[in-house]
Design a protein around this motif. Structure first.
Motif, PDB file in Angstrom:
ATOM      1  N   LEU A 187       0.834  -1.190   0.000  1.00  0.00           N
ATOM      2  CA  LEU A 187       0.000   0.000   0.000  1.00  0.00           C
ATOM      3  C   LEU A 187       0.875   1.249   0.000  1.00  0.00           C
ATOM      4  CD1 LEU A 187      -2.587  -1.121   2.715  1.00  0.00           C
ATOM      5  CD2 LEU A 187      -2.752  -1.379   0.226  1.00  0.00           C
ATOM      6  N   ASP A 188       0.332   2.308  -0.588  1.00  0.00           N
ATOM      7  CA  ASP A 188       1.050   3.583  -0.654  1.00  0.00           C
ATOM      8  C   ASP A 188       0.776   4.365   0.631  1.00  0.00           C
ATOM      9  OD1 ASP A 188       2.540   5.688  -1.529  1.00  0.00           O
ATOM     10  OD2 ASP A 188       0.998   6.491  -2.862  1.00  0.00           O
ATOM     11  N   ILE A 189       1.433   3.953   1.715  1.00  0.00           N
ATOM     12  CA  ILE A 189       1.155   4.533   3.028  1.00  0.00           C
ATOM     13  C   ILE A 189       2.187   5.588   3.443  1.00  0.00           C
ATOM     14  CG2 ILE A 189      -0.099   2.516   3.869  1.00  0.00           C
ATOM     15  CD1 ILE A 189       2.420   1.537   5.170  1.00  0.00           C
ATOM     16  N   ALA A 190       3.271   5.735   2.699  1.00  0.00           N
ATOM     17  CA  ALA A 190       4.305   6.725   3.043  1.00  0.00           C
ATOM     18  C   ALA A 190       4.850   7.348   1.765  1.00  0.00           C
ATOM     19  CB  ALA A 190       5.424   6.083   3.860  1.00  0.00           C
ATOM     20  N   PRO A 191       4.080   8.180   1.094  1.00  0.00           N
ATOM     21  CA  PRO A 191       4.517   8.720  -0.208  1.00  0.00           C
ATOM     22  C   PRO A 191       5.755   9.608  -0.119  1.00  0.00           C
ATOM     23  CG  PRO A 191       2.497   9.782   0.537  1.00  0.00           C
ATOM     24  CD  PRO A 191       2.732   8.633   1.456  1.00  0.00           C
ATOM     25  N   VAL A 192       5.851  10.415   0.933  1.00  0.00           N
ATOM     26  CA  VAL A 192       7.021  11.287   1.057  1.00  0.00           C
ATOM     27  C   VAL A 192       8.280  10.460   1.259  1.00  0.00           C
ATOM     28  CG1 VAL A 192       8.075  13.134   2.403  1.00  0.00           C
ATOM     29  CG2 VAL A 192       5.615  13.173   1.953  1.00  0.00           C
ATOM     30  N   TRP A 193       8.181   9.432   2.109  1.00  0.00           N
ATOM     31  CA  TRP A 193       9.339   8.573   2.323  1.00  0.00           C
ATOM     32  C   TRP A 193       9.734   7.867   1.030  1.00  0.00           C
ATOM     33  CZ3 TRP A 193      13.555   7.318   4.594  1.00  0.00           C
ATOM     34  CH2 TRP A 193      14.101   6.046   4.402  1.00  0.00           C
ATOM     35  N   CYS A 194       8.773   7.443   0.234  1.00  0.00           N
ATOM     36  CA  CYS A 194       9.100   6.745  -1.016  1.00  0.00           C
ATOM     37  C   CYS A 194       9.819   7.668  -1.990  1.00  0.00           C
ATOM     38  CB  CYS A 194       7.825   6.188  -1.652  1.00  0.00           C
ATOM     39  SG  CYS A 194       7.243   4.661  -0.894  1.00  0.00           S
ATOM     40  N   ASP A 195       9.451   8.945  -2.018  1.00  0.00           N
ATOM     41  CA  ASP A 195      10.183   9.891  -2.869  1.00  0.00           C
ATOM     42  C   ASP A 195      11.647   9.990  -2.435  1.00  0.00           C
ATOM     43  OD1 ASP A 195       8.006  10.505  -4.476  1.00  0.00           O
ATOM     44  OD2 ASP A 195       7.313  12.102  -3.122  1.00  0.00           O
ATOM     45  N   ILE A 196      11.863  10.005  -1.127  1.00  0.00           N
ATOM     46  CA  ILE A 196      13.236  10.062  -0.608  1.00  0.00           C
ATOM     47  C   ILE A 196      13.947   8.738  -0.825  1.00  0.00           C
ATOM     48  CG2 ILE A 196      14.623  10.422   1.459  1.00  0.00           C
ATOM     49  CD1 ILE A 196      12.361  12.186   2.529  1.00  0.00           C
ATOM     50  N   SER A 197      13.260   7.648  -0.565  1.00  0.00           N
ATOM     51  CA  SER A 197      13.870   6.319  -0.642  1.00  0.00           C
ATOM     52  C   SER A 197      14.336   5.985  -2.053  1.00  0.00           C
ATOM     53  CB  SER A 197      12.865   5.267  -0.157  1.00  0.00           C
ATOM     54  OG  SER A 197      13.384   3.966  -0.311  1.00  0.00           O
ATOM     55  N   THR A 198      13.529   6.333  -3.048  1.00  0.00           N
ATOM     56  CA  THR A 198      13.933   6.041  -4.426  1.00  0.00           C
ATOM     57  C   THR A 198      15.164   6.849  -4.836  1.00  0.00           C
ATOM     58  OG1 THR A 198      12.272   7.660  -5.154  1.00  0.00           O
ATOM     59  CG2 THR A 198      11.645   5.334  -5.173  1.00  0.00           C
ATOM     60  N   ARG A 199      15.279   8.084  -4.337  1.00  0.00           N
ATOM     61  CA  ARG A 199      16.487   8.867  -4.637  1.00  0.00           C
ATOM     62  C   ARG A 199      17.715   8.243  -3.975  1.00  0.00           C
ATOM     63  NH1 ARG A 199      15.290  10.722  -9.065  1.00  0.00           N
ATOM     64  NH2 ARG A 199      13.540   9.299  -8.817  1.00  0.00           N
ATOM     65  N   ILE A 200      17.544   7.745  -2.748  1.00  0.00           N
ATOM     66  CA  ILE A 200      18.666   7.089  -2.077  1.00  0.00           C
ATOM     67  C   ILE A 200      19.077   5.834  -2.838  1.00  0.00           C
ATOM     68  CG2 ILE A 200      19.355   5.878   0.023  1.00  0.00           C
ATOM     69  CD1 ILE A 200      17.583   7.775   1.605  1.00  0.00           C
ATOM     70  N   THR A 201      18.103   5.063  -3.297  1.00  0.00           N
ATOM     71  CA  THR A 201      18.418   3.840  -4.050  1.00  0.00           C
ATOM     72  C   THR A 201      19.197   4.165  -5.317  1.00  0.00           C
ATOM     73  OG1 THR A 201      16.414   2.770  -3.182  1.00  0.00           O
ATOM     74  CG2 THR A 201      17.412   1.827  -5.162  1.00  0.00           C
ATOM     75  N   ILE A 202      18.751   5.188  -6.043  1.00  0.00           N
ATOM     76  CA  ILE A 202      19.444   5.565  -7.275  1.00  0.00           C
ATOM     77  C   ILE A 202      20.836   6.109  -6.961  1.00  0.00           C
ATOM     78  CG2 ILE A 202      19.395   7.154  -9.236  1.00  0.00           C
ATOM     79  CD1 ILE A 202      16.346   6.950  -9.178  1.00  0.00           C
ATOM     80  N   GLY A 203      20.942   6.976  -5.965  1.00  0.00           N
ATOM     81  CA  GLY A 203      22.243   7.557  -5.630  1.00  0.00           C
ATOM     82  C   GLY A 203      23.238   6.532  -5.125  1.00  0.00           C
ATOM     83  N   ALA A 204      22.790   5.578  -4.292  1.00  0.00           N
ATOM     84  CA  ALA A 204      23.707   4.571  -3.749  1.00  0.00           C
ATOM     85  C   ALA A 204      24.216   3.626  -4.826  1.00  0.00           C
ATOM     86  CB  ALA A 204      23.010   3.780  -2.649  1.00  0.00           C
ATOM     87  N   SER A 205      23.420   3.388  -5.874  1.00  0.00           N
ATOM     88  CA  SER A 205      23.872   2.493  -6.938  1.00  0.00           C
ATOM     89  C   SER A 205      25.079   3.038  -7.680  1.00  0.00           C
ATOM     90  CB  SER A 205      22.732   2.234  -7.926  1.00  0.00           C
ATOM     91  OG  SER A 205      22.358   3.449  -8.572  1.00  0.00           O
ATOM     92  N   VAL A 206      25.309   4.362  -7.590  1.00  0.00           N
ATOM     93  CA  VAL A 206      26.491   4.981  -8.172  1.00  0.00           C
ATOM     94  C   VAL A 206      27.446   5.455  -7.090  1.00  0.00           C
ATOM     95  CG1 VAL A 206      27.275   7.006  -9.463  1.00  0.00           C
ATOM     96  CG2 VAL A 206      25.423   5.633 -10.345  1.00  0.00           C
ATOM     97  N   GLY A 207      26.919   5.844  -5.922  1.00  0.00           N
ATOM     98  CA  GLY A 207      27.767   6.376  -4.857  1.00  0.00           C
ATOM     99  C   GLY A 207      28.751   5.358  -4.315  1.00  0.00           C
ATOM    100  N   ILE A 208      28.325   4.109  -4.140  1.00  0.00           N
ATOM    101  CA  ILE A 208      29.236   3.077  -3.632  1.00  0.00           C
ATOM    102  C   ILE A 208      30.334   2.763  -4.638  1.00  0.00           C
ATOM    103  CG2 ILE A 208      29.373   0.688  -2.838  1.00  0.00           C
ATOM    104  CD1 ILE A 208      26.595   1.020  -1.648  1.00  0.00           C
ATOM    105  N   PRO A 209      30.025   2.519  -5.929  1.00  0.00           N
ATOM    106  CA  PRO A 209      31.122   2.344  -6.897  1.00  0.00           C
ATOM    107  C   PRO A 209      32.010   3.570  -7.039  1.00  0.00           C
ATOM    108  CG  PRO A 209      29.056   1.528  -7.804  1.00  0.00           C
ATOM    109  CD  PRO A 209      28.714   2.260  -6.550  1.00  0.00           C
ATOM    110  N   ALA A 210      31.436   4.775  -6.907  1.00  0.00           N
ATOM    111  CA  ALA A 210      32.250   5.982  -6.999  1.00  0.00           C
ATOM    112  C   ALA A 210      33.225   6.070  -5.828  1.00  0.00           C
ATOM    113  CB  ALA A 210      31.351   7.211  -7.036  1.00  0.00           C
ATOM    114  N   ALA A 211      32.785   5.700  -4.633  1.00  0.00           N
ATOM    115  CA  ALA A 211      33.694   5.678  -3.485  1.00  0.00           C
ATOM    116  C   ALA A 211      34.804   4.659  -3.689  1.00  0.00           C
ATOM    117  CB  ALA A 211      32.911   5.372  -2.209  1.00  0.00           C
ATOM    118  N   SER A 212      34.464   3.517  -4.267  1.00  0.00           N
ATOM    119  CA  SER A 212      35.500   2.533  -4.582  1.00  0.00           C
ATOM    120  C   SER A 212      36.490   3.074  -5.610  1.00  0.00           C
ATOM    121  CB  SER A 212      34.850   1.248  -5.105  1.00  0.00           C
ATOM    122  OG  SER A 212      35.818   0.286  -5.447  1.00  0.00           O
TER     123      SER A 212
END
Length: 392
Positions: free
Chosen positions: A62-87
């Protein structure tokens, strides 16, 4: 009832990964190791994101936390590049060390190095988030058990703007890693001399950093290639018809119950891999740096500090209790306000009399007997000494 039969396994694993990723952060920050600090930060942030999603959507879609999902999806996208970039920053630093270039010597050079690492580990993920928005078909998806997930439109442009960058960064890191090994083998004497003159870097830490970077490459490049293959092989590749077509009805949210997405292996396998690889990065990092010599020293310092804190607290508590007892007035019961009755001491026990006439010492010489002493110092009937009479 949750749809995940292993629940709460992933909840525990992701939270432990969040904690473990942050434990070595203080001493790496003190050593100005910006690459490893960004690696820990992105990994911990991604683990925390997965932990929250796995708790909220463990048994619903259920879509019970829309604001959190907007933040969470940005974190998911950023971490997919942020971790390799740190490496990549770690491999770049290792290459400079292997070439016997000074890692950093002055404060200005340290700031310059941190600035470059910040641009790679922070600015690059932010740009990546913006590029992902270009091919984002709608607001986000919600998968039961998994939680919020980015909704990337499967078009040809998405492969150039989103899917290829983790692989590209991983390949650049691989080039740095190979060059570091070649320079290290060619300049062993200069490398040992450099390590001997640098207090913030030891041979053990250098090789652990290299092992971490190599392990991260083993995860990043194959998984990035597999993600590109799984999206291309799904048969749902759509043409790019412009911004308006891609973002039509952008505010909608697509919900996927677990019984739906788990039945399709082409969807379930990439999603589960992208989910479990995040805490795996945290555990791998802690296995390399959480048990090292400098880590054990910091654990010991923390242990000593805790002991001192507890000892001071215990002493202050004892002192407070003692002062309370010293300042506390005598307590009398309201039912019996009088002082306790005085009791005299017990009477003196009867005197023992020995009738022997003489007692010999331990060396066989004569010693006065109790009888002779009683004759010289007579006692009255009450047991008190009688007054002596001087002979005239």
């Amino acid at each position: 009832m949750t749809a995940d039969p292993t629940y709460p396994l992933y909840v525990v694993v992701s939270f432990v990964g969040f904690v473990l990723a942050l434990i070595p952060l203080p001493w790496h920050w003190q050593a100005w190791n910006s690459g490893t600090c960004y690696y820990m930060t992105w990994t911990a942030l991604a683990c925390l994101n997965e932990f929250v999603n796995s708790v909220i959507w463990s048994s619903n879609a259920l879509d019970i936390a829309p604001v959190w999902c907007d933040i969470s999806t940005r974190i998911t996208i950023g971490a997919s590049v942020g971790i390799p970039a740190a490496s990549l920053c770690i491999n770049r630093r290792l290459y400079k060390i292997a070439c016997t270039h000074a890692v950093v010597s002055t404060r200005a050079e340290k700031r310059r190095t941190i600035l470059i690492d910040t641009m790679i580990c922070v600015l690059l993920p932010v740009i990546y988030m913006v590029l992902a928005y270009v091919v984002q078909g709608h607001r986000y998806n919600i998968f039961e058990v998994l939680g919020c997930y980015p909704a990337i439109y499967n078009t040809l442009l998405a492969y150039f703007l989103v899917y290829m960058w983790p692989v590209v960064i991983g390949l650049i890191s691989a080039v740095y890693c190979v060059l570091s090994l070649r320079s290290l083998l060619a300049r062993q004497a200069q490398f040992k001399k450099f390590l001997a003159s640098n207090s913030n870097l030891t041979s053990g830490r250098y090789f652990r950093l290299m092992a971490l970077a190599a392990t991260e490459l083993i995860f990043t490049v194959p998984f990035g290639i597999y993600e590109i293959y799984s999206n291309a092989a799904s048969g749902s590749l759509q043409p790019w018809d412009g911004w308006a077509n891609t973002h039509y009805d952008f505010s909608r949210v697509v919900l996927y119950p677990a019984v739906v997405w788990t039945m399709d292996p082409s969807v379930a396998v990439p999603l589960q891999l992208s989910r479990w690889i995040i805490p795996a990065c945290a555990f791998v990092f802690f296995s390399f740096f959480g048990f090292a010599e400098e880590a054990r020293k910091h654990y010991y310092k923390l242990y000593v500090a805790l002991l001192r804190l507890l000892h001071i607290s215990h002493m202050s508590e004892d002192t407070s209790n003692m002062s309370k007892h010293m300042l506390r007035p005598p307590h009398f019961s309201p039912s019996n306000p009088e002082l306790p009755v005085y009791s005299p001491p017990l009477s003196r026990p009867p005197r023992c009399h020995v009738s022997s006439s003489t007692v010999s010492g331990s060396d066989g010489e004569w010693s006065p007997s109790l009888t002779s002493l009683s004759e010289k110092f007579p006692l009255s009937d009450s047991g008190d000494l009688l007054p002596l009479h001087r002979n005239s």
